[in-house]
Motif scaffolding. Structure first.
Motif, PDB file in Angstrom:
ATOM      1  N   CYS A  15     -61.162 -53.041  39.260  1.00  3.35           N
ATOM      2  CA  CYS A  15     -62.506 -53.115  38.672  1.00  3.35           C
ATOM      3  C   CYS A  15     -62.647 -52.005  37.618  1.00  3.35           C
ATOM      4  O   CYS A  15     -62.370 -50.837  37.888  1.00  3.35           O
ATOM      5  CB  CYS A  15     -63.562 -52.948  39.756  1.00  3.35           C
ATOM      6  N   GLU A  17     -65.377 -50.940  36.438  1.00  5.27           N
ATOM      7  CA  GLU A  17     -66.608 -50.181  36.654  1.00  5.27           C
ATOM      8  C   GLU A  17     -66.443 -49.117  37.729  1.00  5.27           C
ATOM      9  O   GLU A  17     -66.927 -47.997  37.599  1.00  5.27           O
ATOM     10  CB  GLU A  17     -67.749 -51.140  37.053  1.00  5.27           C
ATOM     11  N   CYS A  35     -66.045 -57.965  41.682  1.00  2.00           N
ATOM     12  CA  CYS A  35     -65.635 -56.820  42.474  1.00  2.00           C
ATOM     13  C   CYS A  35     -66.366 -56.847  43.816  1.00  2.00           C
ATOM     14  O   CYS A  35     -67.580 -57.084  43.862  1.00  2.00           O
ATOM     15  CB  CYS A  35     -65.968 -55.535  41.712  1.00  2.00           C
ATOM     16  N   CYS A  38     -68.938 -53.411  43.693  1.00  2.00           N
ATOM     17  CA  CYS A  38     -70.081 -53.265  42.773  1.00  2.00           C
ATOM     18  C   CYS A  38     -70.540 -54.590  42.173  1.00  2.00           C
ATOM     19  O   CYS A  38     -71.570 -54.640  41.497  1.00  2.00           O
ATOM     20  CB  CYS A  38     -69.741 -52.271  41.663  1.00  2.00           C
TER      21      CYS A  38
HETATM   22 ZN   LIG Z   1     -66.395 -52.475  41.077  1.00  2.00          ZN
END
Ligand SMILES: [Zn+2]
Length: 216
Positions: A15, A17, A35, A38
């Motif tokens: 991911c 992020e 993900c 998140c």
């Molecule tokens: Zn994530």
């Protein structure tokens, strides 16, 4: 044409992020992997993304031809109407001593989009029939390097500013090439946005190789 209504194989994906390594299960057509921590979208599996991108790329090619062959702007002055097109604008800049600017406009507004379109056609046209030409992977990597040089939006913004400034001195008439150029920006961006790299690389792996060995 072949279709890409295929389930993507399970894989590991990081991911962007939260940096979590996700174990992604098989992804059905039009599915979307998120993900698990998140919820960020990792990648999609758009149905027929190669065929749709190819259709948009062919449209972009025709728009590029119109944008370069037909009048871009016409300037109407008393007793005189002057037509300009993209390449004559570049030549005019060069003749006025603006060598670097003329090269920048030539590269970012004419050559880079042409290379993007040619590269996409080279890879996607055979791939839509389940085939892969030599150096297809290398071509896709080159497209990634060329993309930042395609700045048609900046050029269009400069043209619009010039039109407003010149409006007081002469009648500025948009030509058919200007509208084609605007459509080219939208269509080419659309084509690149729907091409999912994971799907593309998967199809390149499965495609029947044509010609010599693939150069990496
Ligand atoms: Zn994530």
């Amino acid at each position: 044409m072949s279709t890409s209504l295929e389930t993507l194989s399970p894989c590991l994906s990081i991911c962007h992020e939260c940096d979590l390594l996700n174990d992604v299960p098989p992804l059905p057509p039009d599915g979307c992997a998120r993900c698990s921590r998140c919820g960020h979208i990792l990648f999609r599996n758009p149905a027929n993304c190669v065929d749709r991108t190819l259709a948009l790329t062919i449209s972009a090619m025709m728009l590029w031809i119109v944008a370069n062959l037909f009048p871009f702007l016409s300037f109407g002055m008393p007793g005189n109407l002057v037509h300009t097109n993209l390449i004559s604008g570049v030549i005019s800049l060069y003749e006025q001593g603006q060598t670097i600017l003329s090269i920048v406009v030539l590269v970012t507004s004419i050559i880079a989009p042409a290379l993007q379109i040619a590269g996409l056609l080279y890879v996607l046209a055979p791939l839509s029939r389940g085939r892969r030409l030599p150096s297809a992977r290398r071509t896709m990597r080159w497209l990634g390097h060329i993309k930042p040089w395609s700045m048609m939006e900046v050029f269009l913004l400069g043209i619009l500013v010039s039109m407003v400034k010149l409006g007081g001195m002469a009648d500025v008439i948009p030509g058919v090439a200007l509208w084609a150029f605007c459509c080219l920006i939208v269509v080419l961006s659309w084509a690149l946005s729907i091409l999912e790299p994971l799907v593309l690389w998967g199809q390149l792996d499965r495609a029947e190789r044509v010609g010599g060995p693939e150069r990496q």
